[in-house]
Design a protein around this motif. Sequence first.
Motif, PDB file in Angstrom:
ATOM      1  N   ILE A  19       0.830  -1.202   0.000  1.00  0.00           N
ATOM      2  CA  ILE A  19       0.000   0.000   0.000  1.00  0.00           C
ATOM      3  C   ILE A  19       0.867   1.255   0.000  1.00  0.00           C
ATOM      4  O   ILE A  19       0.579   2.220  -0.711  1.00  0.00           O
ATOM      5  CB  ILE A  19      -0.937  -0.018   1.219  1.00  0.00           C
ATOM      6  CG1 ILE A  19      -2.043  -1.068   1.010  1.00  0.00           C
ATOM      7  CG2 ILE A  19      -1.543   1.353   1.484  1.00  0.00           C
ATOM      8  CD1 ILE A  19      -2.805  -1.419   2.264  1.00  0.00           C
ATOM      9  N   ALA A  20       1.932   1.256   0.796  1.00  0.00           N
ATOM     10  CA  ALA A  20       2.831   2.419   0.839  1.00  0.00           C
ATOM     11  C   ALA A  20       3.431   2.701  -0.530  1.00  0.00           C
ATOM     12  O   ALA A  20       3.539   3.859  -0.948  1.00  0.00           O
ATOM     13  CB  ALA A  20       3.941   2.180   1.869  1.00  0.00           C
ATOM     14  N   ILE A  21       3.807   1.653  -1.247  1.00  0.00           N
ATOM     15  CA  ILE A  21       4.363   1.824  -2.601  1.00  0.00           C
ATOM     16  C   ILE A  21       3.334   2.436  -3.528  1.00  0.00           C
ATOM     17  O   ILE A  21       3.641   3.319  -4.339  1.00  0.00           O
ATOM     18  CB  ILE A  21       4.856   0.469  -3.144  1.00  0.00           C
ATOM     19  CG1 ILE A  21       6.062  -0.021  -2.344  1.00  0.00           C
ATOM     20  CG2 ILE A  21       5.204   0.585  -4.625  1.00  0.00           C
ATOM     21  CD1 ILE A  21       6.499  -1.427  -2.696  1.00  0.00           C
ATOM     22  N   MET A  22       2.092   1.996  -3.419  1.00  0.00           N
ATOM     23  CA  MET A  22       1.043   2.495  -4.305  1.00  0.00           C
ATOM     24  C   MET A  22       0.652   3.933  -3.978  1.00  0.00           C
ATOM     25  O   MET A  22       0.265   4.701  -4.864  1.00  0.00           O
ATOM     26  CB  MET A  22      -0.184   1.591  -4.225  1.00  0.00           C
ATOM     27  CG  MET A  22       0.061   0.190  -4.735  1.00  0.00           C
ATOM     28  SD  MET A  22      -1.481  -0.724  -4.918  1.00  0.00           S
ATOM     29  CE  MET A  22      -2.253   0.146  -6.281  1.00  0.00           C
ATOM     30  N   ILE A  23       0.729   4.315  -2.717  1.00  0.00           N
ATOM     31  CA  ILE A  23       0.306   5.650  -2.312  1.00  0.00           C
ATOM     32  C   ILE A  23       1.279   6.717  -2.814  1.00  0.00           C
ATOM     33  O   ILE A  23       0.877   7.686  -3.464  1.00  0.00           O
ATOM     34  CB  ILE A  23       0.160   5.719  -0.778  1.00  0.00           C
ATOM     35  CG1 ILE A  23      -1.087   4.944  -0.332  1.00  0.00           C
ATOM     36  CG2 ILE A  23       0.065   7.158  -0.310  1.00  0.00           C
ATOM     37  CD1 ILE A  23      -1.247   4.860   1.174  1.00  0.00           C
ATOM     38  N   ASP A  24       2.555   6.584  -2.473  1.00  0.00           N
ATOM     39  CA  ASP A  24       3.530   7.613  -2.866  1.00  0.00           C
ATOM     40  C   ASP A  24       4.938   7.056  -2.676  1.00  0.00           C
ATOM     41  O   ASP A  24       5.222   6.443  -1.639  1.00  0.00           O
ATOM     42  CB  ASP A  24       3.349   8.875  -2.018  1.00  0.00           C
ATOM     43  CG  ASP A  24       4.174  10.044  -2.536  1.00  0.00           C
ATOM     44  OD1 ASP A  24       5.385  10.093  -2.227  1.00  0.00           O
ATOM     45  OD2 ASP A  24       3.616  10.908  -3.246  1.00  0.00           O
ATOM     46  N   TRP A  25       5.795   7.276  -3.646  1.00  0.00           N
ATOM     47  CA  TRP A  25       7.139   6.709  -3.580  1.00  0.00           C
ATOM     48  C   TRP A  25       7.937   7.255  -2.406  1.00  0.00           C
ATOM     49  O   TRP A  25       8.799   6.565  -1.845  1.00  0.00           O
ATOM     50  CB  TRP A  25       7.897   6.953  -4.886  1.00  0.00           C
ATOM     51  CG  TRP A  25       8.256   8.403  -5.143  1.00  0.00           C
ATOM     52  CD1 TRP A  25       7.524   9.325  -5.832  1.00  0.00           C
ATOM     53  CD2 TRP A  25       9.436   9.071  -4.714  1.00  0.00           C
ATOM     54  NE1 TRP A  25       8.160  10.535  -5.855  1.00  0.00           N
ATOM     55  CE2 TRP A  25       9.351  10.409  -5.182  1.00  0.00           C
ATOM     56  CE3 TRP A  25      10.554   8.693  -3.983  1.00  0.00           C
ATOM     57  CZ2 TRP A  25      10.342  11.364  -4.941  1.00  0.00           C
ATOM     58  CZ3 TRP A  25      11.551   9.638  -3.732  1.00  0.00           C
ATOM     59  CH2 TRP A  25      11.429  10.956  -4.220  1.00  0.00           C
ATOM     60  N   ARG A  26       7.664   8.498  -1.988  1.00  0.00           N
ATOM     61  CA  ARG A  26       8.398   9.077  -0.860  1.00  0.00           C
ATOM     62  C   ARG A  26       8.020   8.397   0.450  1.00  0.00           C
ATOM     63  O   ARG A  26       8.885   8.130   1.299  1.00  0.00           O
ATOM     64  CB  ARG A  26       8.128  10.584  -0.781  1.00  0.00           C
ATOM     65  CG  ARG A  26       8.703  11.378  -1.948  1.00  0.00           C
ATOM     66  CD  ARG A  26       8.103  12.755  -2.039  1.00  0.00           C
ATOM     67  NE  ARG A  26       6.688  12.695  -2.432  1.00  0.00           N
ATOM     68  CZ  ARG A  26       5.935  13.773  -2.658  1.00  0.00           C
ATOM     69  NH1 ARG A  26       6.454  14.990  -2.493  1.00  0.00           N
ATOM     70  NH2 ARG A  26       4.678  13.634  -3.020  1.00  0.00           N
ATOM     71  N   ILE A  27       6.739   8.094   0.605  1.00  0.00           N
ATOM     72  CA  ILE A  27       6.299   7.365   1.793  1.00  0.00           C
ATOM     73  C   ILE A  27       6.883   5.962   1.788  1.00  0.00           C
ATOM     74  O   ILE A  27       7.365   5.465   2.808  1.00  0.00           O
ATOM     75  CB  ILE A  27       4.759   7.321   1.843  1.00  0.00           C
ATOM     76  CG1 ILE A  27       4.204   8.728   2.035  1.00  0.00           C
ATOM     77  CG2 ILE A  27       4.276   6.395   2.968  1.00  0.00           C
ATOM     78  CD1 ILE A  27       2.692   8.816   1.966  1.00  0.00           C
ATOM     79  N   ALA A  28       6.873   5.320   0.631  1.00  0.00           N
ATOM     80  CA  ALA A  28       7.442   3.974   0.501  1.00  0.00           C
ATOM     81  C   ALA A  28       8.932   3.979   0.824  1.00  0.00           C
ATOM     82  O   ALA A  28       9.437   3.041   1.452  1.00  0.00           O
ATOM     83  CB  ALA A  28       7.203   3.440  -0.909  1.00  0.00           C
ATOM     84  N   LEU A  29       9.628   5.030   0.415  1.00  0.00           N
ATOM     85  CA  LEU A  29      11.066   5.114   0.668  1.00  0.00           C
ATOM     86  C   LEU A  29      11.353   5.164   2.165  1.00  0.00           C
ATOM     87  O   LEU A  29      12.253   4.475   2.663  1.00  0.00           O
ATOM     88  CB  LEU A  29      11.645   6.352  -0.022  1.00  0.00           C
ATOM     89  CG  LEU A  29      13.157   6.547   0.097  1.00  0.00           C
ATOM     90  CD1 LEU A  29      13.904   5.397  -0.579  1.00  0.00           C
ATOM     91  CD2 LEU A  29      13.574   7.882  -0.517  1.00  0.00           C
TER      92      LEU A  29
END
Length: 228
Positions: free
Chosen positions: A138-148
Amino acid sequence: MLGLSGIPLPLLIGLTAVIAYFCGCFNGAVIVSKYILRNDVRKHGSGNAGLTNFFRTFGGPLTFVVILTDVLKAVVAILVARELFTAGYTDFLSAADATAFWRAFADYWAALFCLLGHMFPCMFHFKGGKGILSGGTIAIMIDWRIALVVWGGFLILTILTRYVSLGSCWAGASFPFATWFVYQDLVITLLSIVIGGLILWKHRTNIQRLLNGSESKFSFHRKKEGQS
């Protein structure tokens, strides 16, 4: 488009929640262990219906089926939510930033209920996993900065300490801060706090074991029966 323009907002929100929840209920570890291996993963190791306990207990190529199931259900939940809100948001909010807000709201709302389904699946007696793999997707799908932020800290802590739970706690704790940095919206941030709080709450026993030094470290070897 699904042709849902004009649907009342409360119904749209409720429909999204129901769909996301039932997507989350498809717990990969339980499905594979109970219906393919005929040996419920929740009866072994830590008793958790998650990837780590499945790998420790069974190992083997079916681990990838668990991964695929938990990833795909999160992807489906988010994509369906986006489609529903794309079809409906213009009817109840006409401001210039409507698209950005409702896209983010759809993502986080679906994320919350997908994780609730994963953690408390009604079809498996409400005994599910801790939401890290689905949450990371889900974090990857939401925004790459959050996923990072979420994935970067998770991987660094897990690799350095071999405590998957420590990396998982970082993911839950850092998610609201990363969300605020990206969106700076109170509603979205509140949803992220609930999501992160759920992840930390599901890891409460791990946190206790980390504090008293009894937490198990990750190993690529299967654990013997009775180990957690």
